[in-house]
Write an enzyme that holds these catalytic residues in place. Structure first.
Site, PDB file in Angstrom:
ATOM      1  N   ARG A  38      -4.807   3.359   0.092  1.00  9.23           N
ATOM      2  CA  ARG A  38      -3.696   3.090  -0.823  1.00  9.23           C
ATOM      3  C   ARG A  38      -3.982   1.950  -1.791  1.00  9.23           C
ATOM      4  O   ARG A  38      -3.141   1.605  -2.618  1.00  9.23           O
ATOM      5  CB  ARG A  38      -2.433   2.751   0.007  1.00  9.23           C
ATOM      6  CG  ARG A  38      -1.992   3.892   0.898  1.00  9.23           C
ATOM      7  CD  ARG A  38      -1.025   3.410   1.956  1.00  9.23           C
ATOM      8  NE  ARG A  38      -1.683   2.501   2.911  1.00  9.23           N
ATOM      9  CZ  ARG A  38      -1.063   1.920   3.938  1.00  9.23           C
ATOM     10  NH1 ARG A  38       0.217   2.141   4.142  1.00  9.23           N
ATOM     11  NH2 ARG A  38      -1.724   1.120   4.751  1.00  9.23           N
ATOM     12  N   CYS A  41      -2.111  -4.399   6.473  1.00 12.39           N
ATOM     13  CA  CYS A  41      -3.506  -3.983   6.707  1.00 12.39           C
ATOM     14  C   CYS A  41      -3.742  -3.570   8.175  1.00 12.39           C
ATOM     15  O   CYS A  41      -3.477  -4.340   9.095  1.00 12.39           O
ATOM     16  CB  CYS A  41      -4.445  -5.132   6.335  1.00 12.39           C
ATOM     17  SG  CYS A  41      -6.200  -4.708   6.531  1.00 12.39           S
ATOM     18  N   ASP A  70      -8.724   0.671   2.732  1.00 16.16           N
ATOM     19  CA  ASP A  70      -7.436   1.374   2.765  1.00 16.16           C
ATOM     20  C   ASP A  70      -7.261   2.301   1.552  1.00 16.16           C
ATOM     21  O   ASP A  70      -7.439   1.881   0.399  1.00 16.16           O
ATOM     22  CB  ASP A  70      -6.301   0.344   2.798  1.00 16.16           C
ATOM     23  CG  ASP A  70      -4.972   0.979   3.156  1.00 16.16           C
ATOM     24  OD1 ASP A  70      -4.436   0.660   4.229  1.00 16.16           O
ATOM     25  OD2 ASP A  70      -4.461   1.799   2.356  1.00 16.16           O
ATOM     26  N   HIS A 115      -4.460  -6.892   1.638  1.00 18.05           N
ATOM     27  CA  HIS A 115      -3.197  -6.186   1.364  1.00 18.05           C
ATOM     28  C   HIS A 115      -2.279  -6.267   2.570  1.00 18.05           C
ATOM     29  O   HIS A 115      -2.739  -6.246   3.716  1.00 18.05           O
ATOM     30  CB  HIS A 115      -3.458  -4.720   0.977  1.00 18.05           C
ATOM     31  CG  HIS A 115      -3.994  -3.894   2.110  1.00 18.05           C
ATOM     32  ND1 HIS A 115      -3.184  -3.107   2.888  1.00 18.05           N
ATOM     33  CD2 HIS A 115      -5.239  -3.756   2.606  1.00 18.05           C
ATOM     34  CE1 HIS A 115      -3.920  -2.496   3.809  1.00 18.05           C
ATOM     35  NE2 HIS A 115      -5.171  -2.876   3.671  1.00 18.05           N
ATOM     36  N   CYS A 168     -10.212  -4.010   0.856  1.00 13.38           N
ATOM     37  CA  CYS A 168     -10.129  -3.201   2.067  1.00 13.38           C
ATOM     38  C   CYS A 168     -10.370  -1.728   1.717  1.00 13.38           C
ATOM     39  O   CYS A 168     -10.108  -1.289   0.602  1.00 13.38           O
ATOM     40  CB  CYS A 168      -8.753  -3.358   2.715  1.00 13.38           C
ATOM     41  SG  CYS A 168      -8.598  -2.470   4.292  1.00 13.38           S
TER      42      CYS A 168
HETATM   43 CO    CO Z   1      -6.585  -2.873   5.163  1.00 12.18          CO
END
Ligand code: CO
Length: 202
Positions: free
Chosen positions: A46, A101, A44, A98, A42
């Protein structure tokens, strides 16, 4: 100093540090790449694949998108996979979701997110097909995380059905892994693995 300047300054410090440890660091890295791992994760901020797996530059070929989706008609991802398995030395493909999400959460709502709706269609379909499973979970966080797991398994299944890839898996010993990153603890969990011989749900 605005923050964007800080990023450029950080780069200078990083170059200095790397070069001090190994003066040949950049000249060695610039020769070639031979990564063993292809990461499909992803976007993302993090979930940085190198940082969470302790891999160095040159070790991991990376593709990231919202909710780590594998669309068979995604020319971007398909090119990354084809290049990775045919021209690089990829031995492991890792699909990593994750918990928490945002893409998965969004797909679970009836809200519209403009252009992103088209991207989330694949998750919406998965929600429909696993409705009974998901409806049985009353806790919202748990429901999101269950769908995160199901979504990873579904993308691994899609990968396993791509002709040029399934040939490579069978003939060249490539393994496809489905993992999830547990945001609250930083730990990775294995969900599924497909190799030339078998599929195993972990
Ligand atoms: Co995500």
């Amino acid at each position: 100093v605005p923050r964007i300047r800080n990023i450029l300054l950080e780069n200078k410090a990083w170059v200095a540090e790397k070069t001090e440890i190994n003066p040949e660091y950049f000249s060695e890295l610039s020769k070639d790449q031979a990564p063993l791992y292809l990461w499909i994760g992803c976007s993302d901020s993090r979930v940085n694949p190198n940082e969470i797996t302790g891999t160095a530059l040159g070790e991991m070929f990376v593709h990231r998108n919202i909710a780590n989706l594998v669309h068979e008609d995604d020319l971007n991802l398909m090119s990354v996979i084809a290049y990775g398995v045919n021209y690089l030395s990829i031995k492991h493909i890792i699909v990593c979701g994750h918990y928490g999400c945002g893409g998965i959460k969004s797909a679970l709502t009836d809200q519209s997110f403009g252009i992103i709706d088209g991207w989330l269609v694949k998750i919406k379909k998965l929600i429909k097909s696993r409705k009974q499973d998901l409806d049985g979970i009353s806790d919202e966080t748990e429901k999101v995380n269950r769908l995160v797991d199901l979504n990873v398994i579904e993308q691994v299944r899609t990968l396993s059905e791509i002709d040029f890839l399934s040939n490579a898996v069978a003939e060249r010993g490539i393994t496809i892994h489905g993992w999830v990153y547990q945001m609250g603890s930083g730990k990775l969990k294995e969900l599924v693995r497909i190799d030339g011989q078998s599929t195993s749900k972990i």
